[in-house]
Scaffold this active site. Structure first.
Site, PDB file in Angstrom:
ATOM      1  N   ALA A 113      34.361  37.906  32.235  1.00  0.00           N
ATOM      2  CA  ALA A 113      35.373  38.963  32.218  1.00  0.00           C
ATOM      3  C   ALA A 113      35.273  39.807  33.485  1.00  0.00           C
ATOM      4  O   ALA A 113      34.453  40.721  33.569  1.00  0.00           O
ATOM      5  CB  ALA A 113      35.189  39.826  30.970  1.00  0.00           C
ATOM      6  N   MET A 114      36.115  39.454  34.450  1.00  0.00           N
ATOM      7  CA  MET A 114      36.181  40.207  35.710  1.00  0.00           C
ATOM      8  C   MET A 114      37.439  41.069  35.726  1.00  0.00           C
ATOM      9  O   MET A 114      37.399  42.267  35.979  1.00  0.00           O
ATOM     10  CB  MET A 114      36.235  39.228  36.902  1.00  0.00           C
ATOM     11  N   THR A 115      38.583  40.425  35.466  1.00  0.00           N
ATOM     12  CA  THR A 115      39.894  41.059  35.656  1.00  0.00           C
ATOM     13  C   THR A 115      40.140  42.193  34.661  1.00  0.00           C
ATOM     14  O   THR A 115      39.777  42.093  33.493  1.00  0.00           O
ATOM     15  CB  THR A 115      40.992  39.982  35.506  1.00  0.00           C
ATOM     16  N   GLY A 118      44.139  46.993  35.863  1.00  0.00           N
ATOM     17  CA  GLY A 118      44.478  47.477  37.209  1.00  0.00           C
ATOM     18  C   GLY A 118      43.696  46.797  38.315  1.00  0.00           C
ATOM     19  O   GLY A 118      43.743  47.226  39.471  1.00  0.00           O
ATOM     20  N   SER A 121      42.413  40.715  42.174  1.00  0.00           N
ATOM     21  CA  SER A 121      41.708  40.175  43.339  1.00  0.00           C
ATOM     22  C   SER A 121      40.616  41.121  43.839  1.00  0.00           C
ATOM     23  O   SER A 121      39.557  40.671  44.279  1.00  0.00           O
ATOM     24  CB  SER A 121      42.693  39.944  44.486  1.00  0.00           C
ATOM     25  N   GLU A 231      33.882  28.114  41.147  1.00  0.00           N
ATOM     26  CA  GLU A 231      35.033  28.328  40.261  1.00  0.00           C
ATOM     27  C   GLU A 231      36.295  27.806  40.945  1.00  0.00           C
ATOM     28  O   GLU A 231      37.102  27.092  40.350  1.00  0.00           O
ATOM     29  CB  GLU A 231      35.179  29.821  39.934  1.00  0.00           C
TER      30      GLU A 231
HETATM   31  C1  LIG Z   1      45.610  31.508  33.030  1.00  0.00           C
HETATM   32  C2  LIG Z   1      44.727  32.566  33.604  1.00  0.00           C
HETATM   33  C3  LIG Z   1      43.383  32.590  33.267  1.00  0.00           C
HETATM   34  C4  LIG Z   1      42.554  33.588  33.783  1.00  0.00           C
HETATM   35  N1  LIG Z   1      41.234  33.607  33.406  1.00  0.00           N
HETATM   36  C5  LIG Z   1      40.452  34.620  33.839  1.00  0.00           C
HETATM   37  C6  LIG Z   1      39.102  34.729  33.385  1.00  0.00           C
HETATM   38  O1  LIG Z   1      38.596  33.886  32.626  1.00  0.00           O
HETATM   39  N2  LIG Z   1      38.374  35.787  33.815  1.00  0.00           N
HETATM   40  C7  LIG Z   1      38.878  36.733  34.646  1.00  0.00           C
HETATM   41  O2  LIG Z   1      38.163  37.657  34.981  1.00  0.00           O
HETATM   42  N3  LIG Z   1      40.153  36.660  35.096  1.00  0.00           N
HETATM   43  C8  LIG Z   1      40.946  35.635  34.715  1.00  0.00           C
HETATM   44  N4  LIG Z   1      42.242  35.552  35.145  1.00  0.00           N
HETATM   45  C9  LIG Z   1      42.757  36.583  36.033  1.00  0.00           C
HETATM   46  C10 LIG Z   1      42.796  36.133  37.480  1.00  0.00           C
HETATM   47  O3  LIG Z   1      41.488  36.015  37.975  1.00  0.00           O
HETATM   48  C11 LIG Z   1      43.625  37.175  38.231  1.00  0.00           C
HETATM   49  O4  LIG Z   1      44.967  36.950  37.851  1.00  0.00           O
HETATM   50  C12 LIG Z   1      43.436  37.076  39.713  1.00  0.00           C
HETATM   51  O5  LIG Z   1      42.178  37.595  40.068  1.00  0.00           O
HETATM   52  C13 LIG Z   1      44.523  37.851  40.477  1.00  0.00           C
HETATM   53  O6  LIG Z   1      44.602  39.142  40.017  1.00  0.00           O
HETATM   54  P1  LIG Z   1      46.014  39.811  39.666  1.00  0.00           P
HETATM   55  O7  LIG Z   1      46.735  38.898  38.729  1.00  0.00           O
HETATM   56  O8  LIG Z   1      45.781  41.219  39.263  1.00  0.00           O
HETATM   57  O9  LIG Z   1      46.809  39.764  41.024  1.00  0.00           O
HETATM   58  P2  LIG Z   1      46.674  40.754  42.276  1.00  0.00           P
HETATM   59  O10 LIG Z   1      45.240  40.987  42.628  1.00  0.00           O
HETATM   60  O11 LIG Z   1      47.521  41.951  42.012  1.00  0.00           O
HETATM   61  O12 LIG Z   1      47.347  39.864  43.398  1.00  0.00           O
HETATM   62  C14 LIG Z   1      48.760  39.583  43.387  1.00  0.00           C
HETATM   63  C15 LIG Z   1      49.083  38.835  44.665  1.00  0.00           C
HETATM   64  O13 LIG Z   1      48.758  39.658  45.811  1.00  0.00           O
HETATM   65  C16 LIG Z   1      47.864  38.958  46.680  1.00  0.00           C
HETATM   66  N5  LIG Z   1      46.893  39.908  47.227  1.00  0.00           N
HETATM   67  C17 LIG Z   1      46.056  40.697  46.520  1.00  0.00           C
HETATM   68  N6  LIG Z   1      45.320  41.456  47.354  1.00  0.00           N
HETATM   69  C18 LIG Z   1      45.702  41.129  48.612  1.00  0.00           C
HETATM   70  C19 LIG Z   1      45.300  41.574  49.902  1.00  0.00           C
HETATM   71  N7  LIG Z   1      44.357  42.495  50.063  1.00  0.00           N
HETATM   72  N8  LIG Z   1      45.906  41.019  50.961  1.00  0.00           N
HETATM   73  C20 LIG Z   1      46.870  40.079  50.814  1.00  0.00           C
HETATM   74  N9  LIG Z   1      47.292  39.621  49.613  1.00  0.00           N
HETATM   75  C21 LIG Z   1      46.716  40.144  48.533  1.00  0.00           C
HETATM   76  C22 LIG Z   1      47.180  37.909  45.806  1.00  0.00           C
HETATM   77  O14 LIG Z   1      46.757  36.779  46.563  1.00  0.00           O
HETATM   78  C23 LIG Z   1      48.294  37.531  44.836  1.00  0.00           C
HETATM   79  O15 LIG Z   1      49.133  36.555  45.380  1.00  0.00           O
HETATM   80  C24 LIG Z   1      43.088  34.563  34.675  1.00  0.00           C
HETATM   81  C25 LIG Z   1      44.431  34.514  35.029  1.00  0.00           C
HETATM   82  C26 LIG Z   1      45.245  33.542  34.504  1.00  0.00           C
HETATM   83  C27 LIG Z   1      46.690  33.533  34.908  1.00  0.00           C
END
Ligand SMILES: Cc1cc2nc3c(=O)[nH]c(=O)nc-3n(C[C@H](O)[C@H](O)[C@H](O)COP(=O)(O)OP(=O)(O)OC[C@H]3O[C@@H](n4cnc5c(N)ncnc54)[C@H](O)[C@@H]3O)c2cc1C
Length: 247
Positions: A113-115, A118, A121, A231
């Site tokens: 559980a990372m995400t 708010g 990435s 991963e």
């Molecule tokens: C099916 C599924 C399973 C998942 N399983 C897990 C899990 O088991 N554990 C867990 O912790 N998370 C999980 N996640 C979450 C996943 O890790 C996140 O969706 C991912 O880290 C991206 O975060 P976000 O969706 O908030 O997008 P954001 O971080 O908001 O990013 C949105 C877009 O902006 C871009 N972006 C972000 N920051 C920058 C920057 N500084 N410069 C340029 N571009 C940027 C990104 O590349 C992306 O295209 C899962 C997601 C999905 C869809």
């Protein structure tokens, strides 16, 4: 030979049930136990902890055989390829012998559980907080999009132990699924991966023993940077296998 046995397992224990799992949004617990009995969970865990002691190529074969038939439901890659390496690399002897055998048998389903709502990435910005004293950890916060979230028995939670220190204030905390104060939220409705339980998780003053700290306090971000490449590799392997199957 190993590939053939995985293929037989998928045909018997996965393909007939996948539609039903997609409708329910979750894979059955029986699947996890059957996969454990067939030796396809955590193959690269050493034999002393219940695995087969193989290398990552065996994990790749498993992912490929599942993807070939579009079996995207079972979150075994998160369990075997992502969660297990944290325990193997940073776990104490006691943590490894307590948790790895159950993960190999499918009695314990793993999640990471990372995400957070708010924070995606930018993992330095996690808000989930772990207060660590001499003998106790108190965990508060919430996570979202967590694969295996509904089924998970053992969750690696990325939390801040020193919110003023940025990346250096991040630690990894192990939370079992039956701890008081831990709650599962919605099983999220997604565009794809319909049979995979991807969930919200909530931690409300969850009290954990200090032995649930994984690795060193303040080293969590570094541990993530060391493990996230595998991963990404596992995700790439499954994407290529799924694309090959589609072609
Ligand atoms: C099916 C599924 C399973 C998942 N399983 C897990 C899990 O088991 N554990 C867990 O912790 N998370 C999980 N996640 C979450 C996943 O890790 C996140 O969706 C991912 O880290 C991206 O975060 P976000 O969706 O908030 O997008 P954001 O971080 O908001 O990013 C949105 C877009 O902006 C871009 N972006 C972000 N920051 C920058 C920057 N500084 N410069 C340029 N571009 C940027 C990104 O590349 C992306 O295209 C899962 C997601 C999905 C869809």
């Amino acid at each position: 030979m190993f590939r053939e046995s995985v293929r037989r397992f998928v045909k018997k224990h996965v393909e007939p049930y996948h539609n039903e799992w997609e409708k329910k949004g979750i894979v059955s617990r029986d699947f996890w136990l059957e996969a454990g009995a067939a030796g396809i969970l955590c193959p690269n865990v050493p034999e002393e902890y219940g695995g087969s002691g193989t290398d990552f190529r065996y994990n790749v074969i498993i992912v490929e055989e599942f993807m070939k038939v579009g079996a995207t439901g079972p979150g075994i890659s998160v369990h075997s390829d992502i969660v297990t390496p944290y325990l193997l690399n940073y776990g104490t002897e006691s943590q490894k012998s307590s948790w790895l055998p159950g993960m190999c048998e499918g009695r314990l389903v793993g999640a990471i559980a990372m995400t957070e709502p708010g924070t995606g990435s930018d993992l330095q910005s996690v808000k989930t907080n772990a207060k660590i004293t001499d003998n106790e950890i108190i965990l508060n916060g919430q996570k979202t999009f967590i694969t295996n979230g509904q089924n998970a028995d053992l969750i690696i939670v990325v939390a801040k132990t020193d919110p003023s220190s940025g990346a250096k204030g991040t630690s990894l905390i192990m939370c079992e699924g039956d701890r008081d104060g831990f709650k599962r939220g919605r099983n999220l409705d997604k565009v794809g991966l319909k049979a995979q339980d991807t969930s919200e998780l909530f931690f409300d003053n969850v009290k954990l023993p200090i032995s649930n700290l994984l690795g060193s306090k303040g080293k969590g971000f570094y541990n993530l940077m060391e493990q996230l490449p595998q991963e990404r590799l596992a995700i790439a392997v499954s994407a290529v296998a799924a694309a090959e199957a589609a072609l």
